[in-house]
Design a protein around this motif. Structure first.
Motif, PDB file in Angstrom:
ATOM      1  N   HIS A 179       0.819  -1.212   0.000  1.00  0.00           N
ATOM      2  CA  HIS A 179       0.000   0.000   0.000  1.00  0.00           C
ATOM      3  C   HIS A 179       0.850   1.259   0.000  1.00  0.00           C
ATOM      4  O   HIS A 179       0.338   2.358   0.229  1.00  0.00           O
ATOM      5  CB  HIS A 179      -0.932   0.011   1.216  1.00  0.00           C
ATOM      6  N   GLY A 180       2.146   1.103  -0.227  1.00  0.00           N
ATOM      7  CA  GLY A 180       3.020   2.265  -0.250  1.00  0.00           C
ATOM      8  C   GLY A 180       3.187   2.927   1.089  1.00  0.00           C
ATOM      9  O   GLY A 180       3.418   4.146   1.163  1.00  0.00           O
ATOM     10  N   ILE A 181       3.106   2.153   2.176  1.00  0.00           N
ATOM     11  CA  ILE A 181       3.217   2.709   3.522  1.00  0.00           C
ATOM     12  C   ILE A 181       4.478   2.175   4.179  1.00  0.00           C
ATOM     13  O   ILE A 181       4.674   0.956   4.282  1.00  0.00           O
ATOM     14  CB  ILE A 181       1.984   2.345   4.373  1.00  0.00           C
ATOM     15  N   SER A 182       5.331   3.068   4.612  1.00  0.00           N
ATOM     16  CA  SER A 182       6.523   2.703   5.365  1.00  0.00           C
ATOM     17  C   SER A 182       6.949   3.930   6.165  1.00  0.00           C
ATOM     18  O   SER A 182       7.877   4.653   5.787  1.00  0.00           O
ATOM     19  CB  SER A 182       7.651   2.239   4.432  1.00  0.00           C
ATOM     20  N   THR A 183       6.258   4.157   7.280  1.00  0.00           N
ATOM     21  CA  THR A 183       6.489   5.373   8.046  1.00  0.00           C
ATOM     22  C   THR A 183       5.970   5.202   9.463  1.00  0.00           C
ATOM     23  O   THR A 183       5.368   4.177   9.806  1.00  0.00           O
ATOM     24  CB  THR A 183       5.794   6.572   7.372  1.00  0.00           C
ATOM     25  N   TRP A 184       6.187   6.247  10.286  1.00  0.00           N
ATOM     26  CA  TRP A 184       5.729   6.249  11.669  1.00  0.00           C
ATOM     27  C   TRP A 184       4.354   6.905  11.770  1.00  0.00           C
ATOM     28  O   TRP A 184       4.042   7.813  11.013  1.00  0.00           O
ATOM     29  CB  TRP A 184       6.715   7.011  12.557  1.00  0.00           C
ATOM     30  N   PHE A 185       3.547   6.442  12.721  1.00  0.00           N
ATOM     31  CA  PHE A 185       2.231   7.019  12.966  1.00  0.00           C
ATOM     32  C   PHE A 185       2.063   7.272  14.457  1.00  0.00           C
ATOM     33  O   PHE A 185       2.599   6.541  15.295  1.00  0.00           O
ATOM     34  CB  PHE A 185       1.114   6.087  12.492  1.00  0.00           C
ATOM     35  N   GLU A 186       1.289   8.308  14.755  1.00  0.00           N
ATOM     36  CA  GLU A 186       0.947   8.611  16.138  1.00  0.00           C
ATOM     37  C   GLU A 186      -0.166   7.673  16.615  1.00  0.00           C
ATOM     38  O   GLU A 186      -0.909   7.116  15.801  1.00  0.00           O
ATOM     39  CB  GLU A 186       0.492  10.066  16.262  1.00  0.00           C
ATOM     40  N   PRO A 187      -0.306   7.483  17.929  1.00  0.00           N
ATOM     41  CA  PRO A 187      -1.356   6.590  18.448  1.00  0.00           C
ATOM     42  C   PRO A 187      -2.763   6.980  18.008  1.00  0.00           C
ATOM     43  O   PRO A 187      -3.631   6.112  17.872  1.00  0.00           O
ATOM     44  CB  PRO A 187      -1.202   6.722  19.973  1.00  0.00           C
ATOM     45  N   SER A 188      -2.993   8.270  17.768  1.00  0.00           N
ATOM     46  CA  SER A 188      -4.327   8.699  17.348  1.00  0.00           C
ATOM     47  C   SER A 188      -4.694   8.198  15.959  1.00  0.00           C
ATOM     48  O   SER A 188      -5.869   8.202  15.587  1.00  0.00           O
ATOM     49  CB  SER A 188      -4.410  10.228  17.367  1.00  0.00           C
ATOM     50  N   ASP A 189      -3.702   7.763  15.183  1.00  0.00           N
ATOM     51  CA  ASP A 189      -3.963   7.273  13.829  1.00  0.00           C
ATOM     52  C   ASP A 189      -4.087   5.751  13.754  1.00  0.00           C
ATOM     53  O   ASP A 189      -4.404   5.219  12.692  1.00  0.00           O
ATOM     54  CB  ASP A 189      -2.836   7.709  12.883  1.00  0.00           C
ATOM     55  N   ILE A 190      -3.808   5.058  14.844  1.00  0.00           N
ATOM     56  CA  ILE A 190      -3.771   3.602  14.829  1.00  0.00           C
ATOM     57  C   ILE A 190      -4.815   3.045  15.796  1.00  0.00           C
ATOM     58  O   ILE A 190      -4.867   3.438  16.968  1.00  0.00           O
ATOM     59  CB  ILE A 190      -2.376   3.070  15.222  1.00  0.00           C
ATOM     60  N   LEU A 191      -5.645   2.144  15.306  1.00  0.00           N
ATOM     61  CA  LEU A 191      -6.524   1.361  16.168  1.00  0.00           C
ATOM     62  C   LEU A 191      -5.752   0.125  16.623  1.00  0.00           C
ATOM     63  O   LEU A 191      -5.326  -0.687  15.810  1.00  0.00           O
ATOM     64  CB  LEU A 191      -7.789   0.943  15.421  1.00  0.00           C
ATOM     65  N   HIS A 192      -5.572  -0.012  17.916  1.00  0.00           N
ATOM     66  CA  HIS A 192      -4.812  -1.125  18.486  1.00  0.00           C
ATOM     67  C   HIS A 192      -5.749  -1.916  19.400  1.00  0.00           C
ATOM     68  O   HIS A 192      -6.062  -1.496  20.510  1.00  0.00           O
ATOM     69  CB  HIS A 192      -3.610  -0.593  19.269  1.00  0.00           C
ATOM     70  N   PHE A 193      -6.214  -3.058  18.907  1.00  0.00           N
ATOM     71  CA  PHE A 193      -7.117  -3.914  19.671  1.00  0.00           C
ATOM     72  C   PHE A 193      -6.286  -4.985  20.381  1.00  0.00           C
ATOM     73  O   PHE A 193      -5.742  -5.881  19.734  1.00  0.00           O
ATOM     74  CB  PHE A 193      -8.147  -4.572  18.756  1.00  0.00           C
ATOM     75  N   PRO A 194      -6.161  -4.920  21.698  1.00  0.00           N
ATOM     76  CA  PRO A 194      -5.292  -5.864  22.404  1.00  0.00           C
ATOM     77  C   PRO A 194      -5.952  -7.224  22.572  1.00  0.00           C
ATOM     78  O   PRO A 194      -7.175  -7.370  22.469  1.00  0.00           O
ATOM     79  CB  PRO A 194      -5.068  -5.179  23.755  1.00  0.00           C
ATOM     80  N   GLY A 195      -5.105  -8.195  22.859  1.00  0.00           N
ATOM     81  CA  GLY A 195      -5.587  -9.545  23.132  1.00  0.00           C
ATOM     82  C   GLY A 195      -5.664  -9.771  24.626  1.00  0.00           C
ATOM     83  O   GLY A 195      -6.382  -9.080  25.341  1.00  0.00           O
ATOM     84  N   MET A 196      -4.895 -10.743  25.147  1.00  0.00           N
ATOM     85  CA  MET A 196      -4.937 -11.089  26.566  1.00  0.00           C
ATOM     86  C   MET A 196      -3.622 -10.674  27.223  1.00  0.00           C
ATOM     87  O   MET A 196      -2.550 -10.827  26.650  1.00  0.00           O
ATOM     88  CB  MET A 196      -5.156 -12.596  26.733  1.00  0.00           C
ATOM     89  N   GLY A 197      -3.721 -10.164  28.461  1.00  0.00           N
ATOM     90  CA  GLY A 197      -2.531  -9.815  29.214  1.00  0.00           C
ATOM     91  C   GLY A 197      -1.667  -8.769  28.543  1.00  0.00           C
ATOM     92  O   GLY A 197      -0.482  -8.997  28.303  1.00  0.00           O
ATOM     93  N   PHE A 198      -2.225  -7.613  28.238  1.00  0.00           N
ATOM     94  CA  PHE A 198      -1.489  -6.567  27.529  1.00  0.00           C
ATOM     95  C   PHE A 198      -0.264  -6.141  28.316  1.00  0.00           C
ATOM     96  O   PHE A 198      -0.337  -5.833  29.505  1.00  0.00           O
ATOM     97  CB  PHE A 198      -2.407  -5.371  27.280  1.00  0.00           C
ATOM     98  N   ASP A 199       0.895  -6.144  27.666  1.00  0.00           N
ATOM     99  CA  ASP A 199       2.168  -5.755  28.278  1.00  0.00           C
ATOM    100  C   ASP A 199       2.479  -4.321  27.879  1.00  0.00           C
ATOM    101  O   ASP A 199       2.776  -4.035  26.720  1.00  0.00           O
ATOM    102  CB  ASP A 199       3.284  -6.699  27.821  1.00  0.00           C
ATOM    103  N   ASP A 200       2.431  -3.421  28.839  1.00  0.00           N
ATOM    104  CA  ASP A 200       2.645  -1.997  28.558  1.00  0.00           C
ATOM    105  C   ASP A 200       4.079  -1.704  28.155  1.00  0.00           C
ATOM    106  O   ASP A 200       4.344  -0.694  27.502  1.00  0.00           O
ATOM    107  CB  ASP A 200       2.269  -1.173  29.792  1.00  0.00           C
ATOM    108  N   THR A 201       5.009  -2.584  28.494  1.00  0.00           N
ATOM    109  CA  THR A 201       6.417  -2.336  28.171  1.00  0.00           C
ATOM    110  C   THR A 201       6.693  -2.548  26.687  1.00  0.00           C
ATOM    111  O   THR A 201       7.319  -1.716  26.031  1.00  0.00           O
ATOM    112  CB  THR A 201       7.328  -3.258  29.007  1.00  0.00           C
TER     113      THR A 201
END
Length: 418
Positions: A163-185
């Protein structure tokens, strides 16, 4: 020359004797876990796990249920009861087409499978100039790298050349759906496989391979050939190979009669799949996998045991939503609401869980009779047109009035109150 040959021989012998021999190498549990090796010695990954029918069925049940529920947009409007909003561009993205390359069903199915099998699911939000989302692009799990910054924030590196994407994004641009036992580190979660199903799936894979080998040999794993005379090791090896070529495998099973000469006799070892407890073990592994995913066995066609989840489609659906789906739905809803509504606007998104209960016609009828009220049922809490709207029927004249029971008639006591 003899002296040099002797020296060379001595050097070669010393070199061979000083070379360390590697045998019975053992690795730590951390190394084995990093490579996804189960206690049965099989490597369990998201791809290999889906080759186990119980895993595929559990994933299909959970992801299929999430796909079946529409996402509605609600507004508080200053009141205590949320009101459902009309369909908008956001509703269309979440329920029909989030991106030109994907349907909403494909996106939510992929996100759910990624949560269950890999631990996290990701999506890229492309915004309009007015701050409203224009597109939601599902991102493959391996293309996203969440990184902790020195200041304590988070940035996401997305590498998706297709898709021609190779860059950094801020958290506001990414939906991050966690699974089990999310590791904040490390900003990653564990999958169901890592959390509690690796050994169960590994055992199932091992038993699948074993049963395949069992029946590959014509379901006759051992045959004893007995000779009246002594045979040399080479004769024994030749006989074993000749017998295997002639009679081993399903293709050769019962094809030609067994003929033995030179005083040879054949004795079959009667070992069946039941004798090896293979079938019972495979049944147990199905339930063990279902237990890890939180899916009752009978929902994946394992009916050997009784269930305490109730009877009827409504009871099964409500229990499945309450005990299994609720956790996954909440994780998706909270991520959508905090990213799509960054400010407290009084609006929120929610899966319409009632969509899973609509299969039991009898239960629906009883619910609607109670909702519409009447003699013996008390006051109504739904109008006739509200019921008709749920059933995709047009409104009727006079259907917006709530039934109120006459005050001089005794009202039924609430359920469970004597």
């Amino acid at each position: 020359m003899k002296i040099f040959d002797a020296i060379a021989a001595m050097f070669t012998g010393w070199q061979a004797s000083s070379r360390p021999e590697i045998s019975n190498v053992s690795y730590s549990d951390a190394v084995m876990d990093a490579f996804g090796v189960s206690a049965a010695g099989t490597t369990v990954s998201a791809t290999s796990a889906m080759r186990v029918s119980a895993v595929a069925a559990c994933v299909a049940k959970i992801s299929g249920a999430i796909v079946s529920m529409p996402i509605h947009e609600y507004s508080m409007d200053g009141g205590e009861i949320p009101a459902i909003l009309p369909r908008s561009d956001l509703w269309y993205l979440l329920n029909e087409q989030p991106s030109p390359q994907f349907t909403a069903a494909s996106m939510w199915e992929g996100a759910s499978m990624s949560q269950l099998l890999r631990g996290d699911a990701f999506g890229l939000i492309k915004w309009r100039a007015n701050g409203r989302p224009r597109e939601i692009l599902p991102l493959p799990w391996g293309c996203v790298s969440p990184i902790r910054t020195i200041a304590g924030g988070v940035r996401y590196y997305v590498n998706m050349p297709s898709h021609g994407i190779s860059t950094w994004f801020e958290p506001s641009d990414i939906l991050h759906f966690p699974g089990m036992g999310f590791d904040d580190t490390i900003m990653r979660s564990m999958s169901v496989i890592q959390f509690g199903a690796r050994n169960a799936i590994g055992n199932a894979l091992a038993m699948d391979e074993y049963s395949g080998k069992f029946f590959e040999n014509g379901a006759h794993p051992s045959m004893i050939l007995q000779s009246t005379g002594k045979m040399s090791p080479s004769q024994i090896a030749d006989l074993q190979q000749a017998f295997a070529r002639k009679y081993a495998g399903l293709r050769n099973a019962h094809a030609v009669p067994l003929v033995l000469t030179e005083g040879l006799t054949a004795n079959q070892m009667n070992i069946s799949a039941e004798d090896c407890q293979l079938l019972d073990a495979r049944r147990f592994q199905v339930l063990d996998v279902a237990r890890a995913f939180g899916v009752p066995g009978f929902m994946i066609n394992e009916s050997t045991g009784a269930t305490s989840w109730g009877s009827g489609i409504e009871s099964i659906g409500r229990a499945f939503v309450q005990y299994t789906l609720q956790t996954w739905l909440k994780k998706i809803e909270q991520e959508l609401n905090r990213k799509l509504y960054p400010r407290n606007t009084g609006r929120f998104l929610e899966f319409h869980r009632e969509a899973l209960y609509e299969g039991d016609i009898g239960a629906q009828g009883a619910f609607y009779r109670l909702a519409l009220g009447g003699p013996g049922a008390g006051d109504a809490f739904m109008t006739l047109n509200e019921v008709r709207r749920r059933q995709r029927l047009p409104p009727v004249d006079g259907g917006n009035e709530l039934y109120r029971a006459p005050r001089d008639q005794p009202q039924p006591a609430p359920k469970g109150v004597e």
